[in-house]
Motif scaffolding. Structure first.
Motif, PDB file in Angstrom:
ATOM      1  N   TYR A  82       0.879  -1.130  -0.019  1.00  0.00           N
ATOM      2  CA  TYR A  82       0.043   0.175  -0.085  1.00  0.00           C
ATOM      3  C   TYR A  82       0.806   1.276   0.004  1.00  0.00           C
ATOM      4  O   TYR A  82       1.970   1.202   0.772  1.00  0.00           O
ATOM      5  N   PRO A  83       0.556   2.190  -0.617  1.00  0.00           N
ATOM      6  CA  PRO A  83       1.493   3.609  -1.005  1.00  0.00           C
ATOM      7  C   PRO A  83       1.411   4.332   0.516  1.00  0.00           C
ATOM      8  O   PRO A  83       0.029   4.828   0.590  1.00  0.00           O
ATOM      9  N   VAL A  84       2.567   4.470   1.216  1.00  0.00           N
ATOM     10  CA  VAL A  84       2.330   5.205   2.527  1.00  0.00           C
ATOM     11  C   VAL A  84       3.502   6.114   2.241  1.00  0.00           C
ATOM     12  O   VAL A  84       4.452   6.079   1.799  1.00  0.00           O
ATOM     13  N   ASP A  85       3.030   7.638   2.733  1.00  0.00           N
ATOM     14  CA  ASP A  85       3.995   8.558   2.817  1.00  0.00           C
ATOM     15  C   ASP A  85       4.094   9.390   3.962  1.00  0.00           C
ATOM     16  O   ASP A  85       3.003   9.031   4.717  1.00  0.00           O
ATOM     17  N   ASP A 103       3.219  12.365   4.195  1.00  0.00           N
ATOM     18  CA  ASP A 103       1.906  13.140   4.545  1.00  0.00           C
ATOM     19  C   ASP A 103       0.721  12.348   4.920  1.00  0.00           C
ATOM     20  O   ASP A 103       0.004  12.923   6.081  1.00  0.00           O
ATOM     21  N   LEU A 104       0.652  11.044   4.578  1.00  0.00           N
ATOM     22  CA  LEU A 104      -0.297  10.494   5.314  1.00  0.00           C
ATOM     23  C   LEU A 104      -0.352   9.942   6.515  1.00  0.00           C
ATOM     24  O   LEU A 104      -1.236  10.105   7.235  1.00  0.00           O
ATOM     25  N   VAL A 105       1.046   9.934   6.878  1.00  0.00           N
ATOM     26  CA  VAL A 105       1.235   9.557   8.340  1.00  0.00           C
ATOM     27  C   VAL A 105       0.797  10.588   9.238  1.00  0.00           C
ATOM     28  O   VAL A 105       0.227  10.691  10.361  1.00  0.00           O
ATOM     29  N   ARG A 106       1.129  12.038   8.787  1.00  0.00           N
ATOM     30  CA  ARG A 106       1.080  13.035   9.479  1.00  0.00           C
ATOM     31  C   ARG A 106      -0.567  13.366   9.627  1.00  0.00           C
ATOM     32  O   ARG A 106      -1.337  13.952  10.576  1.00  0.00           O
ATOM     33  N   ALA A 164      -8.342   5.157   8.366  1.00  0.00           N
ATOM     34  CA  ALA A 164      -8.854   6.706   7.893  1.00  0.00           C
ATOM     35  C   ALA A 164      -7.911   7.180   6.828  1.00  0.00           C
ATOM     36  O   ALA A 164      -6.936   6.855   6.450  1.00  0.00           O
ATOM     37  N   GLU A 165      -8.358   8.482   6.311  1.00  0.00           N
ATOM     38  CA  GLU A 165      -7.738   9.148   5.247  1.00  0.00           C
ATOM     39  C   GLU A 165      -7.301   8.243   4.126  1.00  0.00           C
ATOM     40  O   GLU A 165      -6.399   8.221   3.506  1.00  0.00           O
ATOM     41  N   GLY A 166      -8.332   7.234   3.993  1.00  0.00           N
ATOM     42  CA  GLY A 166      -7.934   6.209   2.740  1.00  0.00           C
ATOM     43  C   GLY A 166      -7.336   5.049   3.111  1.00  0.00           C
ATOM     44  O   GLY A 166      -6.889   4.071   2.343  1.00  0.00           O
ATOM     45  N   TYR A 167      -6.626   5.186   4.315  1.00  0.00           N
ATOM     46  CA  TYR A 167      -5.637   3.944   4.692  1.00  0.00           C
ATOM     47  C   TYR A 167      -6.456   3.012   5.206  1.00  0.00           C
ATOM     48  O   TYR A 167      -7.361   3.078   6.259  1.00  0.00           O
ATOM     49  N   PRO A 168      -6.542   1.691   4.905  1.00  0.00           N
ATOM     50  CA  PRO A 168      -7.589   0.681   5.238  1.00  0.00           C
ATOM     51  C   PRO A 168      -7.340  -0.211   6.386  1.00  0.00           C
ATOM     52  O   PRO A 168      -8.233  -0.944   6.464  1.00  0.00           O
ATOM     53  N   TRP A 169      -6.333  -0.213   7.064  1.00  0.00           N
ATOM     54  CA  TRP A 169      -5.935  -1.038   8.212  1.00  0.00           C
ATOM     55  C   TRP A 169      -5.524  -0.440   9.527  1.00  0.00           C
ATOM     56  O   TRP A 169      -5.300   0.852   9.582  1.00  0.00           O
ATOM     57  N   PRO A 170      -5.596  -1.111  10.607  1.00  0.00           N
ATOM     58  CA  PRO A 170      -5.354  -0.708  11.817  1.00  0.00           C
ATOM     59  C   PRO A 170      -3.808  -0.447  11.994  1.00  0.00           C
ATOM     60  O   PRO A 170      -3.141  -1.136  10.984  1.00  0.00           O
TER      61      PRO A 170
END
Length: 299
Positions: free
Chosen positions: A11-14, A16-19, A95-101
């Motif tokens: 999954y594309p993680v960067d 900005d997503l983490v923030r 959240a934010e489009g990210y699908p998992w815990p």
């Protein structure tokens, strides 16, 4: 991981997503710096969050269950172990489009042990044996089954397929006949059917932290659970030179049959990993080659 098969990409993680995830669910940490931590791992992305925390996000659906298991079991295992393990500070939700815990952990200092690094390998062997023995002594009820914790024979098809795949890659120089002999010896070894014990089940160098040659922490408990005690003998060939390997074995009181199963399990993991990662993950492939040498050179 299965040899000869492909998996969906990570999954594309960067940053900005983490923030956004942190700010939305843990506003008290929204002002902390976020920086990707380089890792050879393939299941999770790790980000530094400020100076004292880490964000751990699964890259695949399969890793999501590991995060949930860690959130449940790590707080219960930690007080029973002699070595630091990840402390869960926050349990994140999709959240934010990210699908998992996902999780926020306290940052654990130390470095992954490196092949050939100076240090007291005997002391490290004793530290590792102490951790494995403590895991085995745990009696918490309701334990999950450890990944790879079942009978050695359950790995037979994958292992033999990997050996045949490596026969077709002569530039790797793997002695496939010798590998087959070690594997078949592990299959013949008795035992493995006794009461299952608690295991970390993935004691690779990338999941260990050391400082000054001493074990300071064990991380990534995604494979943990109960199973064959031979599963936690991986460090004997993944990390320790021959002399320290014997110290590790003696400190744990490992009998011949369990040692043979452990050697075979470690060999199997390396055989499967090498063709799978040889072009995509240099760190994993390099460790697999080193493990194959250690196993096949053992008397």
């Amino acid at each position: 991981m299965s040899t000869g098969q492909t998996r969906p990409g990570p999954y594309p993680v960067d940053d900005d997503l983490v923030r956004r995830l942190v700010a939305g669910q843990f506003p008290q940490w929204a002002g902390e710096t976020v920086e990707r931590f380089p890792s050879g791992g393939t299941v999770n992305a790790v980000y530094r969050l400020g100076d004292g925390m880490a964000v751990r996000l699964p890259l695949t659906a399969g890793g999501a269950a590991d995060v949930t298991a860690e959130q449940e079991w790590l707080p219960r295992l930690a007080p029973r172990l002699p070595t630091a393990v990840p402390e869960v500070l926050g349990t994140g939700k999709p959240a934010e489009g990210y699908p998992w815990p996902w999780s926020v952990h306290r940052w654990l200092p130390g470095e992954n042990p490196q092949e050939g690094a100076p240090g007291d390998h005997v002391q490290l062997a004793e530290d590792l044996a102490g951790f494995v023995a403590a895991m085995r002594s745990i009696t918490l009820p309701g334990a999950p089954r450890a990944h790879r914790g079942g009978p050695v024979a359950s790995l037979d098809a994958q292992t033999r397929a990997a050996i045949e795949e490596l026969r077709g890659i002569p530039q790797e120089g793997v002695d496939c006949d010798a590998s087959t002999a070690v594997w078949e010896d592990a299959l013949r070894a008795p035992g493995g059917g006794g009461p299952p014990v608690w295991l970390h089940a993935d004691l690779m160098p990338g999941n260990l932290l050391v400082d000054g040659g001493r074990l300071t922490a064990v991380i990534d408990f995604g494979c943990m659970g109960v199973g064959d005690p031979a599963c936690d003998l991986f460090p004997a060939w993944n990390l320790l030179p021959a002399g320290a390997r014997e110290v590790f074995r003696e400190a744990l009181g490992v009998d011949d049959a369990t040692w043979r199963r452990g050697r075979g399990r470690t060999l199997s993991q390396a055989l499967i990993a090498l063709p799978y990662y040889r072009r995509t993950n240099p760190a994993m492939a390099r460790n697999a080659r080193r493990v194959l040498r250690a196993v096949l050179e053992e008397d």
